[in-house]
Each structure stands twice: as structure tokens, then as C-alpha cells.
Design a protein around this motif. Structure first.
Motif, mmCIF file in Angstrom:
data_model
loop_
_atom_site.group_PDB
_atom_site.id
_atom_site.type_symbol
_atom_site.label_atom_id
_atom_site.label_comp_id
_atom_site.label_asym_id
_atom_site.label_seq_id
_atom_site.Cartn_x
_atom_site.Cartn_y
_atom_site.Cartn_z
ATOM 1 N N VAL A 234 -17.817 -3.097 -6.284
ATOM 2 C CA VAL A 234 -17.836 -1.747 -5.736
ATOM 3 C C VAL A 234 -19.062 -1.575 -4.839
ATOM 4 N N ASP B 251 -9.957 3.198 0.082
ATOM 5 C CA ASP B 251 -9.377 2.194 -0.796
ATOM 6 C C ASP B 251 -8.838 0.979 -0.060
ATOM 7 N N ARG B 252 -8.299 1.158 1.112
ATOM 8 C CA ARG B 252 -7.781 0.034 1.906
ATOM 9 C C ARG B 252 -8.209 0.260 3.345
ATOM 10 N N CYS C 297 0.830 -1.212 0.000
ATOM 11 C CA CYS C 297 0.000 0.000 0.000
ATOM 12 C C CYS C 297 0.864 1.260 0.000
ATOM 13 N N LEU D 274 -15.942 2.082 -1.969
ATOM 14 C CA LEU D 274 -14.915 1.107 -1.634
ATOM 15 C C LEU D 274 -15.166 -0.113 -2.501
ATOM 16 N N SER D 275 -14.191 -1.005 -2.527
ATOM 17 C CA SER D 275 -14.393 -2.247 -3.272
ATOM 18 C C SER D 275 -13.973 -3.412 -2.406
ATOM 19 N N ASP E 100 -14.337 -2.990 -9.905
ATOM 20 C CA ASP E 100 -13.134 -2.172 -10.097
ATOM 21 C C ASP E 100 -12.180 -2.892 -11.047
ATOM 22 N N TYR F 141 -6.974 6.229 1.508
ATOM 23 C CA TYR F 141 -8.108 6.854 0.841
ATOM 24 C C TYR F 141 -7.600 7.786 -0.235
ATOM 25 N N TRP G 261 -12.733 7.554 -2.342
ATOM 26 C CA TRP G 261 -12.584 6.119 -2.100
ATOM 27 C C TRP G 261 -11.926 5.848 -0.760
ATOM 28 N N PHE H 122 -3.311 8.530 -3.584
ATOM 29 C CA PHE H 122 -3.546 7.672 -2.415
ATOM 30 C C PHE H 122 -2.962 8.334 -1.176
#
Length: 155
Positions: A144, A77-78, A35, A113-114, A138, A62, A75, A45
Motif C-alpha cells: 500500500v 484502485d486501478r 475491473c 493505492l496498492s 492489501d 476508484y 483509493w 468501485f
């Protein structure tokens, strides 16, 4: 309980890199090293450490990304909680903190988010916080989910 969402800096990078998920979760999310490498390559990111009482217990990343319909999407994202701190309510607690943080920071109407469709625990958590599948995938084939942000949300 004193908690904080902290930027990753030279001072806390090593302790964030020491965060790990359980073996049975490895296929669901990249390592913190992966990441941070991705965030270094793509400045959109923004990685953060999740702290409880000055101890790193989780990690999130994010960002804001353009979408094909010419809109910008926020997002999450993680998102992970270290395996040593799972099953203590911190996943729910920090998800709510991150939602509030992103809503305040970006004044956004939606958060995306996914998730892999076999990550049942994460899907259950996200649904509890108002995320729903929107029918999109995604670029990695993850489904998603989107959460409509409403004022005075008490989720």
C-alpha cells in the motif's frame, strides 16, 4: 490537449474494453473486463475512461472504502494507460488529473493505492507524485502507498 475523465456507460463500454496493457504488464493489473465485472459486483468501485481528444487512452477505477480503524479511505484502485499510448507522458498527466479529481470529489486528506513490489515502473511514477509506502499490504499482498493531499499541490 483536450482530455477528460469519463464515466463508463453503454455508449463507451466497448471502447474501454478494447484498452490493453503490454504483455510484460499483465501480472500487475486486472483487465478492463475484470475491473468492470468487479465494479458491477461491488458498487463502491467507480470505473472511468481516460480520454485524449475523444480517444480512450486509459482506464482507472476508484472508490471509498472503510478501513479497520473506522476511517474511510479514498483509493485509486486501478490505473492503466493503453500500450499504444504509453511513453507519451500520458501516465504522468492522467495521474495528476486523477489526484486532483479525487481531491476535489472527496475533499480527502489522503489517497491510497496498492502496487506489486516488482512493478518498478509504476512505483517510480507514484513516488514522483508523492506516494510513499505505509508498511501495509492489501488483501492480494500488494504494498500500500499513500499520498498526503495538500492544498495547492503543484506536483
Amino acid at each position: 490537449m483536450f482530455t477528460e475523465i469519463r464515466d463508463i456507460t453503454a455508449l463507451n463500454k466497448e471502447e474501454v474494453l478494447a484498452l490493453h496493457i503490454a504483455d510484460n504488464q499483465q501480472d500487475f493489473i486486472e483487465s478492463t473486463q475484470q475491473c468492470l465485472d468487479e465494479a458491477k459486483d461491488d458498487r463502491r468501485f467507480i470505473p472511468v475512461g481516460l480520454y485524449k481528444e475523444d480517444i480512450p487512452v486509459g482506464f482507472a477505477m476508484y472508490g471509498v472504502f472503510p478501513h479497520e480503524d473506522d476511517t474511510q479511505r479514498v483509493w485509486l484502485d486501478r490505473y492503466l494507460i493503453d500500450e499504444r499510448y504509453q511513453h507519451k507522458g500520458l501516465g504522468k498527466y492522467f495521474l495528476q488529473q486523477l489526484i486532483s479529481f479525487l481531491q476535489t470529489k472527496y475533499n480527502c486528506q489522503k489517497i491510497f493505492l496498492s502496487v506489486y513490489d516488482n512493478n518498478k515502473v509504476a512505483i517510480q511514477l507514484y513516488k514522483k507524485f508523492g506516494f510513499a509506502f505505509n508498511g501495509e499490504l492489501d488483501e492480494k499482498g500488494e504494498k500500500v502507498m499513500v499520498r498526503e493531499v495538500v492544498a495547492h499541490d503543484d506536483n
